[in-house]
Motif scaffolding. Structure first.
Motif, PDB file in Angstrom:
ATOM      1  N   PRO A  39      14.227  48.127 -36.072  1.00 23.19           N
ATOM      2  CA  PRO A  39      14.328  46.756 -36.591  1.00 23.19           C
ATOM      3  C   PRO A  39      13.796  45.724 -35.614  1.00 23.19           C
ATOM      4  N   GLY A  40      13.206  44.661 -36.156  1.00 28.97           N
ATOM      5  CA  GLY A  40      12.739  43.582 -35.302  1.00 28.97           C
ATOM      6  C   GLY A  40      13.860  42.946 -34.513  1.00 28.97           C
ATOM      7  N   ALA A  41      15.086  43.057 -35.008  1.00 29.51           N
ATOM      8  CA  ALA A  41      16.239  42.501 -34.304  1.00 29.51           C
ATOM      9  C   ALA A  41      16.524  43.205 -32.994  1.00 29.51           C
ATOM     10  N   ALA A  42      15.895  44.363 -32.758  1.00 37.87           N
ATOM     11  CA  ALA A  42      16.094  45.085 -31.498  1.00 37.87           C
ATOM     12  C   ALA A  42      15.280  44.480 -30.357  1.00 37.87           C
ATOM     13  N   LEU A  43      14.350  43.575 -30.660  1.00 37.37           N
ATOM     14  CA  LEU A  43      13.481  43.019 -29.636  1.00 37.37           C
ATOM     15  C   LEU A  43      14.232  42.054 -28.721  1.00 37.37           C
TER      16      LEU A  43
ATOM     17  N   ASP B 258       3.839  25.759 -34.462  1.00 34.82           N
ATOM     18  CA  ASP B 258       5.189  25.797 -33.917  1.00 34.82           C
ATOM     19  C   ASP B 258       5.621  27.200 -33.524  1.00 34.82           C
ATOM     20  N   THR B 259       5.031  28.204 -34.156  1.00 39.39           N
ATOM     21  CA  THR B 259       5.459  29.585 -33.963  1.00 39.39           C
ATOM     22  C   THR B 259       4.263  30.503 -33.772  1.00 39.39           C
ATOM     23  N   PHE B 260       4.547  31.691 -33.269  1.00 38.41           N
ATOM     24  CA  PHE B 260       3.495  32.690 -33.116  1.00 38.41           C
ATOM     25  C   PHE B 260       2.941  33.101 -34.479  1.00 38.41           C
ATOM     26  N   ASP B 261       3.798  33.165 -35.486  1.00 37.82           N
ATOM     27  CA  ASP B 261       3.333  33.503 -36.839  1.00 37.82           C
ATOM     28  C   ASP B 261       2.233  32.545 -37.288  1.00 37.82           C
ATOM     29  N   ALA B 262       2.469  31.248 -37.088  1.00 38.05           N
ATOM     30  CA  ALA B 262       1.486  30.255 -37.490  1.00 38.05           C
ATOM     31  C   ALA B 262       0.232  30.325 -36.626  1.00 38.05           C
ATOM     32  N   LEU B 263       0.401  30.665 -35.359  1.00 39.16           N
ATOM     33  CA  LEU B 263      -0.749  30.801 -34.461  1.00 39.16           C
ATOM     34  C   LEU B 263      -1.726  31.863 -34.963  1.00 39.16           C
TER      35      LEU B 263
ATOM     36  N   THR C  66       6.212  37.603 -30.027  1.00 38.68           N
ATOM     37  CA  THR C  66       5.483  37.841 -31.263  1.00 38.68           C
ATOM     38  C   THR C  66       6.147  37.189 -32.468  1.00 38.68           C
ATOM     39  N   ALA C  67       5.712  37.628 -33.650  1.00 45.03           N
ATOM     40  CA  ALA C  67       6.200  37.055 -34.898  1.00 45.03           C
ATOM     41  C   ALA C  67       7.705  37.256 -35.046  1.00 45.03           C
ATOM     42  N   TYR C  68       8.299  36.429 -35.873  1.00 43.10           N
ATOM     43  CA  TYR C  68       9.728  36.522 -36.124  1.00 43.10           C
ATOM     44  C   TYR C  68      10.011  37.742 -37.001  1.00 43.10           C
TER      45      TYR C  68
ATOM     46  N   GLY D 192      15.695  25.368 -29.724  1.00 42.46           N
ATOM     47  CA  GLY D 192      14.433  25.676 -30.363  1.00 42.46           C
ATOM     48  C   GLY D 192      13.517  26.453 -29.437  1.00 42.46           C
ATOM     49  N   THR D 193      12.332  26.785 -29.930  1.00 42.86           N
ATOM     50  CA  THR D 193      11.359  27.538 -29.146  1.00 42.86           C
ATOM     51  C   THR D 193      10.062  26.747 -29.018  1.00 42.86           C
ATOM     52  N   VAL D 194       9.308  27.094 -28.000  1.00 49.09           N
ATOM     53  CA  VAL D 194       8.042  26.419 -27.737  1.00 49.09           C
ATOM     54  C   VAL D 194       6.964  27.473 -27.534  1.00 49.09           C
ATOM     55  N   LEU D 195       5.905  27.386 -28.307  1.00 50.62           N
ATOM     56  CA  LEU D 195       4.761  28.265 -28.114  1.00 50.62           C
ATOM     57  C   LEU D 195       4.005  27.807 -26.873  1.00 50.62           C
TER      58      LEU D 195
END
Length: 310
Positions: A128-132, A46-51, A90-92, A17-20
């Motif tokens: 694409p965001g997948a390139a990050l 839980d995520t940057f999106d929610a932040l 950043t965001a997913y 998992g990830t941690v902000l």
């Protein structure tokens, strides 16, 4: 005022998992460990999106907490940045907009004439965001490609929906800034793809070719995004050394123009262009597996990337 950024790191204590987290200097601490429960403006996201949904409240809260528990304080379990695994902050899977030929010194070294911002439109392409990939991560040189170039960039993170905004108000929609490297394949296969010419996706959209991070610094802590030293080094040798004041189209002009094409959404990224000194325009010295690339934007951060074989 303490400068900090929000980072996304791998939860090494609880699986994959990830941690902000909060990054201040070279120290990192999970947001839930920094801010006590009674001081939180809301449940810890839980995520940057929610932040982003409560960005201003959390920025203010972290600033207050850092005055009590700075990175050198033993009252909180701060860790060295070298001990954590960074992911893109950043965001997913955001929409990633990239500016092309947007620095005067870069356009000059290419032997071109810069466009007139009063009459021209800024040029952007999508990847694409997948390139990050994250800070201290690996960027594989794509299979069959041998001319892998670097491009140091300041990236803006959109904080709220921006639809047909004016230049004057555009920066109000930026949550924060981070550091990017627009790694690009300059091989003939990508630059002369019939019948359309440059194959932008093949040149820039491979997995891992958009390192980003290490953290997103709140815009309120970067008062002059258009006057920041920016530099890039390869194995310790400086290859790019410029300033964001060399931008042809400012961040505000870019955001305004993009928002009139289609609304920008929270978490979307804008990579704002690169200065002089790329491999294609300067000596043709391309990246090789094993190379260590460092991008620094003063006041925003230091992004490290290792090139691997491919």
């Amino acid at each position: 005022m303490t400068t900090f950024g929000f980072a996304t790191v791998l939860d090494e204590d609880g699986g994959d998992g990830t941690v902000l987290s909060v990054m201040a200097g070279d120290r990192v601490l999970p947001l839930h460990d920094l801010v006590s429960e009674e001081e939180r403006p809301a449940p810890v996201p839980d995520t940057f999106d929610a932040l982003l949904d409560q960005w201003d409240a959390w920025v203010d809260t972290v600033l207050r907490a850092l005055r009590t528990y700075p990175p050198d304080d033993a009252g909180r379990p701060w860790r060295a940045a070298s001990e954590v695994t960074f992911l893109p902050p950043t965001a997913y899977r955001p929409t990633v907009y990239c500016a092309g030929a947007n620095y005067r010194d870069h356009v000059a070294e290419m032997g071109a004439v810069p466009p007139d911002p009063a009459t021209a439109r800024p040029f952007h392409f999508l990847v694409p965001g997948a390139a990050l990939s994250g800070h201290r991560g690996e960027s594989p040189r794509p299979p069959g490609m041998r001319r892998l170039d670097w491009e140091a960039e300041l990236a803006a993170v959109i904080g709220r929906r921006a639809d047909s905004v004016s230049v004057e108000e555009a920066l109000d929609y930026v949550a924060g800034y981070t550091v990017a490297n627009d790694l690009s394949c300059r091989d003939d296969e990508a630059l002369s793809a019939p019948p359309f010419g440059i194959h932008w996706l093949l040149q820039k959209g491979w997995r891992g070719l958009k390192p980003l991070g290490p953290a997103v610094v709140p815009a309120s802590l970067v008062p002059t995004p258009h006057d920041l030293p920016i530099r890039l080094s390869v194995n310790g040798e400086v290859r790019q050394n410029s300033n964001t004041n060399q931008m042809i189209f400012s961040l505000a002009e870019q955001i305004s123009a993009l928002s009139k094409l289609a609304p920008l959404h929270p978490g979307d990224l804008l990579l704002s262009g690169t200065p002089a000194g790329t491999a294609a325009a300067h000596q043709g010295r391309y990246l090789e597996p094993g190379d260590e690339v460092v991008v620094e934007v003063v006041g925003v951060g230091r992004l490290e990337t290792r090139v691997t074989g491919g």
